[in-house]
Design a protein around this motif. Structure first.
Motif, mmCIF file in Angstrom:
data_model
loop_
_atom_site.group_PDB
_atom_site.id
_atom_site.type_symbol
_atom_site.label_atom_id
_atom_site.label_comp_id
_atom_site.label_asym_id
_atom_site.label_seq_id
_atom_site.Cartn_x
_atom_site.Cartn_y
_atom_site.Cartn_z
ATOM 1 N N THR A 27 100.485 -15.328 55.210
ATOM 2 C CA THR A 27 101.648 -14.713 55.344
ATOM 3 C C THR A 27 101.545 -13.270 54.381
ATOM 4 O OG1 THR A 27 102.721 -15.823 53.736
ATOM 5 C CG2 THR A 27 103.132 -16.243 56.160
ATOM 6 N N SER A 150 107.504 -29.467 54.488
ATOM 7 C CA SER A 150 106.817 -28.805 55.862
ATOM 8 C C SER A 150 105.229 -29.122 55.926
ATOM 9 C CB SER A 150 107.341 -27.520 56.162
ATOM 10 O OG SER A 150 106.849 -26.703 55.160
ATOM 11 N N ARG A 152 103.952 -26.476 54.000
ATOM 12 C CA ARG A 152 103.257 -25.095 53.703
ATOM 13 C C ARG A 152 103.361 -24.923 51.956
ATOM 14 N NH1 ARG A 152 106.656 -24.148 58.356
ATOM 15 N NH2 ARG A 152 108.471 -24.427 57.081
ATOM 16 N N LYS B 64 117.694 -20.118 59.307
ATOM 17 C CA LYS B 64 116.568 -20.074 58.171
ATOM 18 C C LYS B 64 115.058 -19.729 58.384
ATOM 19 C CE LYS B 64 118.990 -23.820 57.134
ATOM 20 N NZ LYS B 64 119.241 -25.578 56.684
ATOM 21 N N GLU B 65 114.558 -18.862 57.848
ATOM 22 C CA GLU B 65 113.203 -18.497 57.960
ATOM 23 C C GLU B 65 112.431 -19.918 57.114
ATOM 24 O OE1 GLU B 65 111.579 -16.248 59.389
ATOM 25 O OE2 GLU B 65 113.275 -14.828 59.753
ATOM 26 N N ALA B 66 110.999 -19.864 57.417
ATOM 27 C CA ALA B 66 110.314 -21.211 56.985
ATOM 28 C C ALA B 66 110.366 -21.086 55.545
ATOM 29 C CB ALA B 66 108.836 -21.003 57.354
ATOM 30 N N GLU B 69 113.559 -22.477 54.468
ATOM 31 C CA GLU B 69 113.662 -24.140 54.557
ATOM 32 C C GLU B 69 112.843 -24.895 53.439
ATOM 33 O OE1 GLU B 69 114.889 -26.110 56.958
ATOM 34 O OE2 GLU B 69 115.097 -24.896 58.725
ATOM 35 N N ASP B 70 111.536 -24.231 53.092
ATOM 36 C CA ASP B 70 110.570 -24.786 52.045
ATOM 37 C C ASP B 70 111.417 -25.141 50.747
ATOM 38 O OD1 ASP B 70 108.707 -25.260 54.250
ATOM 39 O OD2 ASP B 70 107.622 -23.653 53.605
#
Lengths: 287, 107
Positions: A27, A150, A152, B64-66, B69-70
């Motif tokens: 990203t 997640s 990430r 929510k964007e990732a 969320e994280d």
């Protein structure tokens, strides 16, 4: 642009970043080589436990910006973003991965490196870097490399000192060591190194970055416009001490934390003579 | 401009007008409302601007964007449905009437 890492190490980092980009959908974009500062702390992966978490090995300050026109570091600009490359966790399939944080418009990283320092004492590095706010000045920040539920990766602000409180007031990290002998790392930095410099030593607790000794006025480690921070740590067998300059740059100082009194002590260690005081301080770090 | 109600954990209510384009976090910060710390300044890197959104607003906000969320993983007692990071909520006229409640503490 100053690039502190050695050429071979830079080549290694470029490879790692490319590998990280290939391993996961990035990203972020890697800033061009002339517009970034890279710092590495390679580890021997074979020496890590098999179940190790993701392990930061390099940092990149990028996104050069003049939105905070301080220029205290001469040719080194402010930086809008921090990228951290890490070895993936021991049980993970990727070899390397990366995480990025982009600062809001009113803030910049104002530093010569994003340091890979173990602030928590668990052996795994955190990231220590100076951040400045356009109205409140500099603060010392500690970032952790995290892995969310997640899976990430991300960067999380673990702690920060209070901002100095005024724009165009800066601080210069000096080193990390166990100054007070409690077994945990302590971070040393000089607040306002050009105007009434004051040495602070803090440690990370559940309450954030907390002072381990009263601040000591006088020592400094930076001159206006220098693109580097002078002096640093040494340990010649008697415990860690800082090699710094007196406020007028005429004396070399050795500063240690007296564990009996809990106070910082500065001892003169000779005149700071010659055309290159930074080199003289570097020499004074040698035992 | 949107009228937003921030409710502290102790129940104290603050109703303020927040300009379009700011974030809900900035609306609290600029109005001196306690309970939202925003240590990272809005970089989505600290989860100290965490709130619980009023139930009737959960489905009216952008998803929510990732990254949000994280980062909510690290917030104090997050609620899977109602927790949001206010630095990620951009104020628009559609947010007029929004009600958010601050948690007991921000990590």
């Amino acid at each position: 642009m100053r690039r502190p890492a050695a050429p071979a190490a830079v080549a290694g980092l470029a490879w790692l970043l490319a590998a990280a980009a290939a391993a996961a959908t990035p990203t972020w974009e890697l800033p061009p080589p002339h517009a970034r500062i890279e710092t590495e702390a390679p580890v021997d992966r074979a020496a890590l436990p098999p179940d190790h978490p993701a392990w930061p090995i390099s940092t990149v300050l990028g996104g050069a910006t003049d939105r905070y026109p301080h220029a205290i570091l001469g040719s080194v600009p402010g930086w809008a973003q921090l990228t951290v490359v890490a070895l993936s966790c021991g049980a993970c399939r990727h070899g390397v991965e990366a995480a990025l944080v982009v600062l809001p418009e009113r803030r910049v990283f104002e530093d010569v490196a994003a340091r890979l320092w173990d602030v928590t004492g668990d052996g795994r590095p955190e990231i220590v870097v100076v951040e400045s706010d356009i109205s409140r000045g500099a603060r010392l920040t500690v970032w952790g490399y995290t892995t969310a539920h997640s899976g990430r990766p991300g960067l999380r602000l673990l702690a920060a000192t209070a901002p100095i409180g005024r724009p165009f007031r800066w601080l210069a990290p000096a080193g990390i060591a166990d100054f007070d002998g409690d077994g945990l790392p302590d971070i040393a930095y000089v607040e306002t190194p050009h105007i009434a410099p004051t040495l602070h030593i803090v440690t990370l607790t559940g309450e954030g970055l907390v002072a381990v000794a009263p601040p000591l006025p006088g020592p400094t480690n930076h001159r206006i416009g220098d693109s580097f921070i002078a002096g640093g740590l040494r340990d010649c067998g008697g415990g860690p001490e800082l090699v710094l300059a007196s406020a007028d740059w005429r004396q070399i100082l050795r500063v240690r934390l007296d564990q009996a009194t809990g106070r910082l002590q500065a001892l003169p260690a000779g005149p700071l003579a010659g055309d290159d005081p930074a080199a003289a301080l570097a020499a004074a770090r040698r035992c | 401009m949107a009228r937003i109600t921030y409710i502290e954990h102790n129940g104290t209510r603050h109703e303020v007008e927040v300009a379009n384009g700011l974030t809900v976090m900035e609306g609290a910060r600029d109005n001196g409302i306690p309970g939202i710390e925003a240590d990272c300044g809005g970089a989505c890197a600290c989860s100290t601007c965490h709130v619980y959104v009023a139930p009737d607003w959960v489905d009216r906000l952008p998803r929510k964007e990732a990254m949000e969320e994280d980062m909510l993983d690290f917030a104090w007692k997050p609620d899977p449905a109602r927790s949001r990071l206010t630095c990620q909520l951009k104020v628009t006229p559609a947010l007029d009437g929004l009600v958010v409640q601050m948690p007991e503490k921000q990590i």
